[in-house]
Enzyme design. Sequence first.
Site, PDB file in Angstrom:
ATOM      1  CB  SER A 120      -0.925   0.136   1.499  1.00 30.06           C
ATOM      2  OG  SER A 120      -0.118   0.234   2.515  1.00 30.06           O
ATOM      3  CG  ASP A 121       1.289   5.772  -1.324  1.00 31.55           C
ATOM      4  OD1 ASP A 121       2.625   5.948  -0.749  1.00 31.55           O
ATOM      5  OD2 ASP A 121       1.046   6.480  -2.297  1.00 31.55           O
ATOM      6  CB  CYS A 122       3.157   5.396   3.408  1.00 37.89           C
ATOM      7  SG  CYS A 122       4.663   4.867   2.637  1.00 37.89           S
TER       8      CYS A 122
END
Length: 695
Positions: A238-240
């Site tokens: 996932s993006d952060c």
Amino acid sequence: MNQMRACKKQAEELVSKMTVAEQASQLRYDAPAIPRLNIPAYNWWNEGLHGLARAGTATMFPQAIAMAATFDAALVQQMGEITATEARAMYNACSQAEDRDIYKGLTIWAPNINIFRDPRWGRGQETYGEDPYLTATLGKAMVVGLQQNDGTFLKTAACAKHFAVHSGPEAVRHTFDAKISPKDLEETYLPAFQALVEEAEVAGVMGAYNRVNGAPACANPFLMQKLKDWQFDGYFVSDCWAIRDFHTTHKITETATDSIALALKAGCHLNCGCTYVQILLALEEGKITEEDIRTACVQVMQTRFQLGMFEAQQPFSDIPITALSCPAHKSKSLAAAKRAMVLLRNEKQILPLSADSLQTIAVIGPNADSRAALFGNYNGTADHYVTFLEGIQRIFSGRVLYAEGCHLFHDRCAELAQPGDRYAEAVAVAKAADVVILCLGLDATLEGEEGDTGNEFASGDKADLLLPEPQRILLKKIATTGKPVILVTATGSAIQPEIQTDGWIQAWYPGSEGGTALAEILFGQCSPSGKLPVTFYADADKLPAFTDYRMQGRTYRYTQDNLLYPFGYGLTYGKIVCIDLQYANGFAIVIIENQGPLETEDVIQIYVQDNAACAVPFYSLCGFQRVALQAGEQQKVVVPLSKNTFTSVDEMGRRNVYGTVFTLYAGTSQPDPISQKLTKTIPVILTLTKEQLNL
């Protein structure tokens, strides 16, 4: 594939020895050690967009958008190779000291292959521009360079991001739903990701923050199915803190454990963020199964085996710390900076400057002596920098006068001064000089990622295409002195300076050697040869809404209006022209000639126009190759064309051969009328029928 199968088997064996809690712990980006199995802690988060970033000293290449302007896949691959070597050097040194902190691992979260569809997007500087084929070609080169797969181990693991349909606005990315048609998805937003998965075998894919047609990108059924269709077998991250957005901002789920279940079951193996800390609670609540956890753990451990992390010795174990920012690596950064800068304007051939005919040069502007103007975002730390001013001072033996002129965006430089406190000095310096080099633009404090910039107005995006007001005032004042002015702009995106100057060089964020590159171009030690990887528009107000993800009215393939400078444009000091074009078996065969007086590099560009009703309205880049010719030299250049050259995409997103007549254009720019007028050259044209191509 044999390597992948072997690593998968090793991962399955290791994971089978873990408890469920231990498996769950490995799905966090900051995975803890499992001492009983001799598994050290590992932080997955590392950056290497244009050189190893954020961990210490490293070679700083030009920003990604500048690398795109080189139109040089081999050079981008070399950047990837150097970044991987330096990442290994840092990893080796830090691991030996049991330092397993962030930015010191071997999983590089690059390249960013999103499409730079709108010039206001602050993170567009991280991309390879607005064209799907250019983006795919350079993205593949970067992955090959980073991974350097020898059939046994990866040198580092690249990661294609942000999957998918992600290009601003930054301010609403945690709530935004990108509405996109099947045609635009297949034609524009997905091709680069497909190429990196299928052709470059990228090790990782990172999801985006936004939703795509209603579903969050990190758990989007349509996007995840695409990865399966492409036979992706790496890790998905996932993006952060994007999974947290599911329940806090997107409101797709109600609780953290709901979000965990949605992401994990969809195929998001690794969480950059903290939501997966509660993964065992989701298991206890019956929202996920032990098999869901095990499957994800196998995928992430497979990547660690591919990197040879559990081997006592492997081919990259002995790369020393001295590899970081070594002279050979910095020389490649300099070569890249020289090829990246784009000469946009050269009235009366003011460039190159003749040092012998000049006594005094004025170097003016907030970016003239700015190191920040060299950086871009997601940057490392160089051990040596050459600003624009310093580069000019080193080459020019006459008098160099310097004035800051104004602050980058504030109305004064000194806190207690009146507004415009440096204008008078700048005007006086300009009047005392034979020629003015005016260094304006932006830096990563004004354009970049939400939260990473000091731009309180648009979260890192730009409100328009104009320079900050203090710089607009400075430009006007210097232009009225009557002295010849060469504008040098450091930005990661298109701008509109409003006032035309005698010369204009778009320098981008050119890396630590940028000042040397600029000076060598200014004084003719090398010819500029960069090409715009994005359209420079005349007016942002005439663009579609920033939140409109449809391609109509955007990029060179869908508009020929509102243009300042077209995609693919860039002048040189020579004159390379295409004089013949043939086609054979997927290749364009071009005869080129340097009709100018100087040795020159340039980029041969091949475009296609398709008569299908569903084809893009204008032209599509389908091949390119950087060339170098001596004065008067003639060459035959064989340019490989995109496998999609003669295809188009219908409204249902189906790619096929729909056209019956195809026109190929070969030149050193786009074949559009504005490019022809600016370059004073015309492309060579070849028309082919479907029958001739045996399609």
